[in-house]
Design a protein around this motif. Structure first.
Motif, PDB file in Angstrom:
ATOM      1  N   ILE A  35       0.833  -1.212   0.000  1.00 30.76           N
ATOM      2  CA  ILE A  35       0.000   0.000   0.000  1.00 30.76           C
ATOM      3  C   ILE A  35       0.862   1.253   0.000  1.00 30.76           C
ATOM      4  O   ILE A  35       0.603   2.225  -0.715  1.00 30.76           O
ATOM      5  CB  ILE A  35      -0.938  -0.005   1.222  1.00 30.76           C
ATOM      6  CG1 ILE A  35      -1.979  -1.124   1.079  1.00 30.76           C
ATOM      7  CG2 ILE A  35      -1.633   1.342   1.390  1.00 30.76           C
ATOM      8  CD1 ILE A  35      -2.817  -1.352   2.310  1.00 30.76           C
ATOM      9  N   THR A  36       1.943   1.215   0.818  1.00 30.14           N
ATOM     10  CA  THR A  36       2.840   2.378   0.896  1.00 30.14           C
ATOM     11  C   THR A  36       3.486   2.665  -0.452  1.00 30.14           C
ATOM     12  O   THR A  36       3.545   3.812  -0.903  1.00 30.14           O
ATOM     13  CB  THR A  36       3.924   2.131   1.956  1.00 30.14           C
ATOM     14  OG1 THR A  36       3.300   1.863   3.218  1.00 30.14           O
ATOM     15  CG2 THR A  36       4.846   3.337   2.079  1.00 30.14           C
ATOM     16  N   ILE A  37       3.977   1.609  -1.088  1.00 30.03           N
ATOM     17  CA  ILE A  37       4.623   1.790  -2.401  1.00 30.03           C
ATOM     18  C   ILE A  37       3.618   2.310  -3.429  1.00 30.03           C
ATOM     19  O   ILE A  37       3.918   3.210  -4.222  1.00 30.03           O
ATOM     20  CB  ILE A  37       5.242   0.458  -2.869  1.00 30.03           C
ATOM     21  CG1 ILE A  37       6.413   0.073  -1.952  1.00 30.03           C
ATOM     22  CG2 ILE A  37       5.715   0.562  -4.317  1.00 30.03           C
ATOM     23  CD1 ILE A  37       6.980  -1.298  -2.239  1.00 30.03           C
ATOM     24  N   SER A  38       2.394   1.752  -3.394  1.00 26.28           N
ATOM     25  CA  SER A  38       1.365   2.184  -4.360  1.00 26.28           C
ATOM     26  C   SER A  38       1.019   3.660  -4.168  1.00 26.28           C
ATOM     27  O   SER A  38       0.893   4.421  -5.141  1.00 26.28           O
ATOM     28  CB  SER A  38       0.102   1.337  -4.196  1.00 26.28           C
ATOM     29  OG  SER A  38       0.381  -0.010  -4.470  1.00 26.28           O
ATOM     30  N   LEU A  39       0.865   4.073  -2.907  1.00 21.93           N
ATOM     31  CA  LEU A  39       0.563   5.475  -2.632  1.00 21.93           C
ATOM     32  C   LEU A  39       1.687   6.386  -3.100  1.00 21.93           C
ATOM     33  O   LEU A  39       1.464   7.454  -3.686  1.00 21.93           O
ATOM     34  CB  LEU A  39       0.311   5.678  -1.133  1.00 21.93           C
ATOM     35  CG  LEU A  39      -1.042   5.182  -0.603  1.00 21.93           C
ATOM     36  CD1 LEU A  39      -1.075   5.299   0.916  1.00 21.93           C
ATOM     37  CD2 LEU A  39      -2.179   5.973  -1.221  1.00 21.93           C
ATOM     38  N   GLY A  40       2.918   5.949  -2.836  1.00 20.36           N
ATOM     39  CA  GLY A  40       4.071   6.754  -3.261  1.00 20.36           C
ATOM     40  C   GLY A  40       4.121   6.935  -4.767  1.00 20.36           C
ATOM     41  O   GLY A  40       4.327   8.031  -5.280  1.00 20.36           O
ATOM     42  N   LEU A  41       3.912   5.809  -5.484  1.00 18.00           N
ATOM     43  CA  LEU A  41       3.914   5.882  -6.947  1.00 18.00           C
ATOM     44  C   LEU A  41       2.762   6.753  -7.457  1.00 18.00           C
ATOM     45  O   LEU A  41       2.913   7.513  -8.420  1.00 18.00           O
ATOM     46  CB  LEU A  41       3.805   4.475  -7.538  1.00 18.00           C
ATOM     47  CG  LEU A  41       5.034   3.572  -7.364  1.00 18.00           C
ATOM     48  CD1 LEU A  41       4.741   2.166  -7.871  1.00 18.00           C
ATOM     49  CD2 LEU A  41       6.237   4.160  -8.124  1.00 18.00           C
ATOM     50  N   GLY A  42       1.600   6.637  -6.798  1.00 17.99           N
ATOM     51  CA  GLY A  42       0.451   7.450  -7.209  1.00 17.99           C
ATOM     52  C   GLY A  42       0.710   8.936  -7.042  1.00 17.99           C
ATOM     53  O   GLY A  42       0.368   9.743  -7.912  1.00 17.99           O
ATOM     54  N   ILE A  43       1.325   9.297  -5.903  1.00 14.84           N
ATOM     55  CA  ILE A  43       1.631  10.707  -5.664  1.00 14.84           C
ATOM     56  C   ILE A  43       2.632  11.228  -6.683  1.00 14.84           C
ATOM     57  O   ILE A  43       2.495  12.326  -7.228  1.00 14.84           O
ATOM     58  CB  ILE A  43       2.161  10.901  -4.233  1.00 14.84           C
ATOM     59  CG1 ILE A  43       1.036  10.633  -3.216  1.00 14.84           C
ATOM     60  CG2 ILE A  43       2.725  12.309  -4.038  1.00 14.84           C
ATOM     61  CD1 ILE A  43       1.504  10.598  -1.785  1.00 14.84           C
ATOM     62  N   ILE A  44       3.659  10.417  -6.974  1.00 15.27           N
ATOM     63  CA  ILE A  44       4.669  10.818  -7.967  1.00 15.27           C
ATOM     64  C   ILE A  44       4.028  11.010  -9.333  1.00 15.27           C
ATOM     65  O   ILE A  44       4.298  11.980 -10.050  1.00 15.27           O
ATOM     66  CB  ILE A  44       5.797   9.765  -8.030  1.00 15.27           C
ATOM     67  CG1 ILE A  44       6.597   9.774  -6.716  1.00 15.27           C
ATOM     68  CG2 ILE A  44       6.718  10.026  -9.219  1.00 15.27           C
ATOM     69  CD1 ILE A  44       7.595   8.645  -6.606  1.00 15.27           C
ATOM     70  N   LEU A  45       3.145  10.070  -9.722  1.00 23.10           N
ATOM     71  CA  LEU A  45       2.468  10.177 -11.012  1.00 23.10           C
ATOM     72  C   LEU A  45       1.587  11.419 -11.082  1.00 23.10           C
ATOM     73  O   LEU A  45       1.559  12.134 -12.099  1.00 23.10           O
ATOM     74  CB  LEU A  45       1.630   8.920 -11.243  1.00 23.10           C
ATOM     75  CG  LEU A  45       0.879   8.832 -12.585  1.00 23.10           C
ATOM     76  CD1 LEU A  45       1.875   8.860 -13.735  1.00 23.10           C
ATOM     77  CD2 LEU A  45       0.039   7.560 -12.637  1.00 23.10           C
ATOM     78  N   LEU A  46       0.872  11.711  -9.987  1.00 24.05           N
ATOM     79  CA  LEU A  46       0.017  12.890  -9.947  1.00 24.05           C
ATOM     80  C   LEU A  46       0.825  14.171 -10.094  1.00 24.05           C
ATOM     81  O   LEU A  46       0.456  15.086 -10.836  1.00 24.05           O
ATOM     82  CB  LEU A  46      -0.768  12.912  -8.642  1.00 24.05           C
ATOM     83  CG  LEU A  46      -1.740  14.096  -8.440  1.00 24.05           C
ATOM     84  CD1 LEU A  46      -2.805  14.091  -9.537  1.00 24.05           C
ATOM     85  CD2 LEU A  46      -2.394  14.026  -7.072  1.00 24.05           C
ATOM     86  N   LEU A  47       1.949  14.238  -9.379  1.00 21.75           N
ATOM     87  CA  LEU A  47       2.825  15.417  -9.492  1.00 21.75           C
ATOM     88  C   LEU A  47       3.355  15.572 -10.904  1.00 21.75           C
ATOM     89  O   LEU A  47       3.459  16.683 -11.431  1.00 21.75           O
ATOM     90  CB  LEU A  47       3.990  15.300  -8.498  1.00 21.75           C
ATOM     91  CG  LEU A  47       3.634  15.486  -7.012  1.00 21.75           C
ATOM     92  CD1 LEU A  47       4.842  15.182  -6.150  1.00 21.75           C
ATOM     93  CD2 LEU A  47       3.151  16.904  -6.754  1.00 21.75           C
ATOM     94  N   ALA A  48       3.696  14.444 -11.543  1.00 23.47           N
ATOM     95  CA  ALA A  48       4.208  14.501 -12.913  1.00 23.47           C
ATOM     96  C   ALA A  48       3.169  15.048 -13.868  1.00 23.47           C
ATOM     97  O   ALA A  48       3.459  15.863 -14.752  1.00 23.47           O
ATOM     98  CB  ALA A  48       4.656  13.107 -13.356  1.00 23.47           C
TER      99      ALA A  48
END
Length: 388
Positions: A35-48
């Motif tokens: 879950i932590t990794i998924s959230l991190g990737l989601g936040i990075i994608l959103l910022l991008a």
């Protein structure tokens, strides 16, 4: 079989609370980590995505960026969404002006009061209750291009104020109509005086034509060089040069105009304008530039010199296109055949040749070779001063 407890192996549920070494520990850590990794990737994608949109906005089409500015204008949005009359200048004659006054002053837009027409509406003469004359452009119908023309006109003339631009006094929406209120120009358009009037006594003399050329160039130089942001008109022609009671020139009809910020050199465009005035590069590049306005102004100079329309289908095929015909005559060193007989004289010969030379530079097929409008204005100053 398959039983647990007393008759079989201990049930999982019977593992003592103190024993945390079972499989639940592995599942819990793996799930949390995933879950932590998924959230991190989601936040990075959103910022991008956000950063990418910001970059696109900064580098996007200047027309779209400028239209956002136009749509953010509170007063313009107010007029477009209601029937409130917005007055730009609180003159004494229109302090208490209402939409009812506009309707009454045009006899409910009676045909008898029509004094002009455009691509998306008619222009009416109106006598206000104060006795002052104004011109009212009525844009009618439900059309996106009409809405865009209305907004462009208001945005341009709200920013640009110069003695050689037609003054916009106010605007509003009334039902499906959009109304633009202008100062009244007593002598109509240059096109009318050059091509519509037939009586010899009312023909424009050369001095008046040169004065009109200088005034129109002054207004265009203001748009290109002084007004902030700069404005490209995109529809310079003799019917969009209006004349007041003293035959001072005023550029009009900013429905196709576009704002240009200092770091922009052009705007992308559809092929718009009027046949005979459209710069040759527009059809190839679909970009509107200041040099395109200069080309159109050069055609107006040729109209003033020759008294002929830019395109005349009634003439022989070799003479229909004014620009081509003038260049042919000039190449053949037959300049004396170019000038309108009603203005040609030896006394004005030097000025006529000087303006012809300026016009030919303006209509150069290569936009890079055309002068900027402020250079054109300086050259006209020289002609007026008796220089070349």
């Amino acid at each position: 079989m398959g039983l647990c407890g007393a008759l079989g192996p201990p049930c999982v549920s019977e593992i003592e609370p103190g024993d945390r070494s079972g499989p639940n520990k592995k599942i819990g850590l793996s799930g949390i980590l995933g879950i932590t990794i998924s959230l991190g990737l989601g936040i990075i994608l959103l910022l991008a995505v956000v950063l990418l949109n910001m970059v696109k906005k900064d580098a996007g089409d200047p027309i779209d960026n400028m239209e956002e500015d136009i749509y953010r204008s509170h007063r313009l949005s107010e007029a477009c969404s209601s029937s409130k009359l917005v007055l730009l200048f609180q003159n004494s004659y229109c302090k208490e002006l209402t939409i009812g006054d506009l309707l009454q002053s045009t006899d409910n837009f009676d045909q008898a009061n029509i004094i002009g027409c455009g691509g998306f509406g008619l222009v009416y003469k109106a006598n206000l209750p104060s006795g002052t004359k104004v011109a009212i452009k009525r844009l009618s119908g439900d059309c996106g291009q009409m809405e865009r023309e209305f907004r462009a006109e208001v945005e341009a003339l709200s920013r640009a104020q110069h003695k050689n631009l037609v003054p916009l006094q106010g605007y509003c929406r009334h039902g499906n109509d959009m109304l633009l209120i202008y100062s009244y120009m007593e002598n109509g358009s240059l096109d009318y005086w050059l091509h519509e009037r037939n009586d010899e006594g009312s023909l424009l003399k050369w001095d008046a034509r040169l004065k009109i050329a200088h005034g129109a160039a002054s207004g265009l130089a203001y748009l290109h060089k002084v007004c902030e942001p700069n404005i490209v008109h995109r529809d310079i022609k003799s019917s969009n040069i209006l004349l007041d009671e003293k035959f001072e020139a005023h550029l009009a009809d900013f429905g196709l105009s576009r704002l240009l910020n200092p770091y922009n050199t052009h705007v992308t465009t559809d092929l718009v304008g009027t046949l005979g005035y459209i710069p040759p590069e527009y059809s190839q590049t679909l970009t509107a530039t200041f040099k395109g306005d200069v080309y159109s102004f050069g055609v107006v100079l040729l109209e003033l010199l020759t008294g002929r329309r830019p395109v005349d289908v009634c003439k022989a095929k070799s003479c229909r296109d004014l620009v081509s015909w003038v260049l042919q005559m000039k190449y053949a060193k037959k300049e004396e055949h170019i000038f309108d007989p009603s203005i040609f004289s030896k006394a004005h010969g030097k000025q006529l040749l000087g303006v012809l030379e300026i016009a030919c530079k303006c209509i150069d097929q290569d936009p890079r070779s055309r002068p900027a409008i402020d250079q054109v204005l300086l050259s006209l100053d020289g002609v007026l001063a008796g220089e070349n």
